[in-house]
Design an enzyme around this catalytic site. Sequence first.
Site, PDB file in Angstrom:
ATOM      1  N   ASP A   1      50.343  28.934  34.713  1.00 46.68           N
ATOM      2  CA  ASP A   1      49.751  28.694  36.012  1.00 46.68           C
ATOM      3  C   ASP A   1      50.258  27.355  36.542  1.00 46.68           C
ATOM      4  O   ASP A   1      50.299  26.377  35.802  1.00 46.68           O
ATOM      5  CB  ASP A   1      48.215  28.638  35.850  1.00 46.68           C
ATOM      6  CG  ASP A   1      47.493  29.376  36.947  1.00 46.68           C
ATOM      7  OD1 ASP A   1      47.686  29.025  38.119  1.00 46.68           O
ATOM      8  OD2 ASP A   1      46.716  30.300  36.622  1.00 46.68           O
TER       9      ASP A   1
ATOM     10  N   ASP B   1      49.112  28.870  42.076  1.00 40.68           N
ATOM     11  CA  ASP B   1      47.733  28.899  42.565  1.00 40.68           C
ATOM     12  C   ASP B   1      47.671  28.649  44.076  1.00 40.68           C
ATOM     13  O   ASP B   1      48.343  27.731  44.582  1.00 40.68           O
ATOM     14  CB  ASP B   1      46.973  27.791  41.819  1.00 40.68           C
ATOM     15  CG  ASP B   1      45.470  27.880  41.956  1.00 40.68           C
ATOM     16  OD1 ASP B   1      44.884  28.848  41.457  1.00 40.68           O
ATOM     17  OD2 ASP B   1      44.882  26.955  42.566  1.00 40.68           O
TER      18      ASP B   1
ATOM     19  N   GLU C   1      49.718  33.273  44.391  1.00 35.26           N
ATOM     20  CA  GLU C   1      48.347  33.711  44.678  1.00 35.26           C
ATOM     21  C   GLU C   1      48.107  33.567  46.179  1.00 35.26           C
ATOM     22  O   GLU C   1      47.995  32.459  46.693  1.00 35.26           O
ATOM     23  CB  GLU C   1      47.320  32.875  43.908  1.00 35.26           C
ATOM     24  CG  GLU C   1      45.928  33.476  44.051  1.00 35.26           C
ATOM     25  CD  GLU C   1      44.772  32.505  43.886  1.00 35.26           C
ATOM     26  OE1 GLU C   1      43.626  32.978  43.803  1.00 35.26           O
ATOM     27  OE2 GLU C   1      44.998  31.281  43.872  1.00 35.26           O
TER      28      GLU C   1
ATOM     29  N   HIS D   1      40.385  36.574  37.187  1.00 37.29           N
ATOM     30  CA  HIS D   1      39.270  35.718  36.787  1.00 37.29           C
ATOM     31  C   HIS D   1      38.407  35.287  37.967  1.00 37.29           C
ATOM     32  O   HIS D   1      37.501  34.477  37.795  1.00 37.29           O
ATOM     33  CB  HIS D   1      39.828  34.490  36.065  1.00 37.29           C
ATOM     34  CG  HIS D   1      40.697  33.659  36.966  1.00 37.29           C
ATOM     35  ND1 HIS D   1      41.887  34.124  37.487  1.00 37.29           N
ATOM     36  CD2 HIS D   1      40.541  32.416  37.473  1.00 37.29           C
ATOM     37  CE1 HIS D   1      42.421  33.213  38.268  1.00 37.29           C
ATOM     38  NE2 HIS D   1      41.616  32.157  38.279  1.00 37.29           N
ATOM     39  N   ASP D   2      38.731  35.752  39.163  1.00 41.82           N
ATOM     40  CA  ASP D   2      37.962  35.355  40.350  1.00 41.82           C
ATOM     41  C   ASP D   2      37.136  36.491  40.943  1.00 41.82           C
ATOM     42  O   ASP D   2      36.385  36.256  41.891  1.00 41.82           O
ATOM     43  CB  ASP D   2      38.918  34.837  41.442  1.00 41.82           C
ATOM     44  CG  ASP D   2      39.621  33.542  41.037  1.00 41.82           C
ATOM     45  OD1 ASP D   2      38.996  32.736  40.318  1.00 41.82           O
ATOM     46  OD2 ASP D   2      40.783  33.348  41.433  1.00 41.82           O
TER      47      ASP D   2
HETATM   48  C1  GLC Z   1      42.528  29.908  42.616  1.00 39.68           C
HETATM   49  C2  GLC Z   1      42.091  30.212  41.223  1.00 39.68           C
HETATM   50  C3  GLC Z   1      40.632  29.906  41.115  1.00 39.68           C
HETATM   51  C4  GLC Z   1      40.427  28.432  41.391  1.00 39.68           C
HETATM   52  C5  GLC Z   1      41.026  28.042  42.725  1.00 39.68           C
HETATM   53  C6  GLC Z   1      41.167  26.569  42.837  1.00 39.68           C
HETATM   54  O1  GLC Z   1      41.918  30.730  43.546  1.00 39.68           O
HETATM   55  O2  GLC Z   1      42.415  31.526  40.899  1.00 39.68           O
HETATM   56  O3  GLC Z   1      40.102  30.250  39.873  1.00 39.68           O
HETATM   57  O4  GLC Z   1      39.065  28.121  41.388  1.00 39.68           O
HETATM   58  O5  GLC Z   1      42.325  28.568  42.892  1.00 39.68           O
HETATM   59  O6  GLC Z   1      42.210  26.106  42.018  1.00 39.68           O
END
Ligand code: GLC
Length: 534
Positions: free
Chosen positions: A101, A203, A266, A328-329
């Site tokens: 990541d 991210d 992402e 994970h979100d």
């Molecule tokens: C992304 C991650 C998430 C995190 C956010 C801030 O959306 O997937 O888990 O809280 O970024 O880094």
Amino acid sequence: MSEGTALWWQSGTVYQIYPRSFMDSNADGIGDLPGITEKLDYLGWLGVDAIWLSPFYPSPMADFGYDISNYVDVDPIFGNLADFDKLVEAAHARNLKMLVDFVPNHTSDEHAWFKESRSSRDNLKSDWYIWRDPKPNGDPPNNWLSNFGGSAWQFDKVRQQYYLHLFDVKQPDLNWRNPDVVKAMLGVMWFWFDRGVDGLRIDVIYLLFKDEALRDNPPDPNWKEGEPNFDQQIKKYTEDQPEMDSIILEMRKVADEYPERVLIGEIWLPYDRLVRYYGAEQNGLQLPFNFQLLLLTDWQASSVRQLVESYEAVLPIGAWPNWVLGNHDKSRVATRLGQAGARLAQLLLLTLRGTPTLYYGDELGMTDVKIPPELARDPQEKGSPGHGRDPERTPMQWDASANAGFSSTGASTWLPVAPGYQSVNVEVEKADPASMLSFLHELLKLRRENPALNTGSYRSVAGSSPACFVYEREGGGKRFLMALNFSGQLQTLSVNEPGQNQGKIIISTHNRREGVADLSNLELQVAEGVVIEL
Ligand code: GLC
């Protein structure tokens, strides 16, 4: 795509690991890197091709590792750099690629860069973050909201200014308009590529730039009571800004200095805006994450068909598709759709055209775990009660022993283990040919062995029932027909395949193995999906 030219990240399957929850090797109740190394044989057996690790870098853990205080090290909770090197070596020895990541939008407020930046208005890093004076009445500079609730601005007593944080107050946003920040962050990419990683999951890349004039975001008229406060606004000035185009090209140049490295982004945007991230000449991100299956609330054949077709239609020539079913979100797929729905969804994920991403534990049918308020860990739960992400982050279920075999700690694990783990775990499901795990194992094998399914062409097929989604994949001299019944009723289909009225059922969500399928009279059980070789 012509045969034999596919790259690993096109033909392969990605498996996401949330390191805190995969395997605890040192009995502290939290997963770690040596724990993941111990379990590589399982992933090799399962049949995935690449592992993506959520952050394991030094962090005060305000957002469980997405708040990084040093980009080029390992948090002692997870091990050290030598453990990371061992993990990469062991993964590569099993033909597993390793993705990490990369969190470029924000650091932790405990990162040395931010400590310096906040120390005065004229230090060398004073402009590395987004600092602004208060409004004359002392209010924050504008109306922007944090993803975790409340204003996205935090007043700092020393500088007498506000800093921007689109996430937690402990996650200040970096200023990507500062060339020194760009240089430092590209340096982080070099560091991990030099260490042997095969790709980066970037991210919230679509948030890197914010409107320079800091205009207020407009209200979202579709927001409903009960939804996160953050969604009250349209993020017109905080996401997907014009400056993105050049930065993704720069990142891609770094990746291209190495052979066959992949950049995954992402990006929570609709298709028409998502495709921009491939770059105008496919010289941006190779895989901007396609989250639409994860977001779909109307789980019906017609909506899924529509999703697939609108994606296929909007993809630029040469752009490679991808699909995500869990992360994970978001709530786990078996909770969103139930066990039968989850099986059907996995069959869809692994037979559509495009790189699939699986979330750890979904191969077992793990469900969200209800976390009592006193055990809640996620900052999002604290800011937007009821919208936290702890339920989908609980420990992996390996066997029926204490803590599901995840940890030998005598105390509690960092999040509680799911109550039903005695029957939902790797050991039990491996031994049961009808389990979700056995189904996924078989499906992954089928996908890997058949170019038609991993890199072949896609064609939607007309069927006689609107309750079913039927499509075909072709490649490597083979053709497969997928027929998925999304309804709560038995369906009998007549599939229009010119010159062909029979096929062979290779796999079914319902463990059906009668072999020959009559295409003019194909019966599908409730929520059944089948793969038929033509
Ligand atoms: C992304 C991650 C998430 C995190 C956010 C801030 O959306 O997937 O888990 O809280 O970024 O880094």
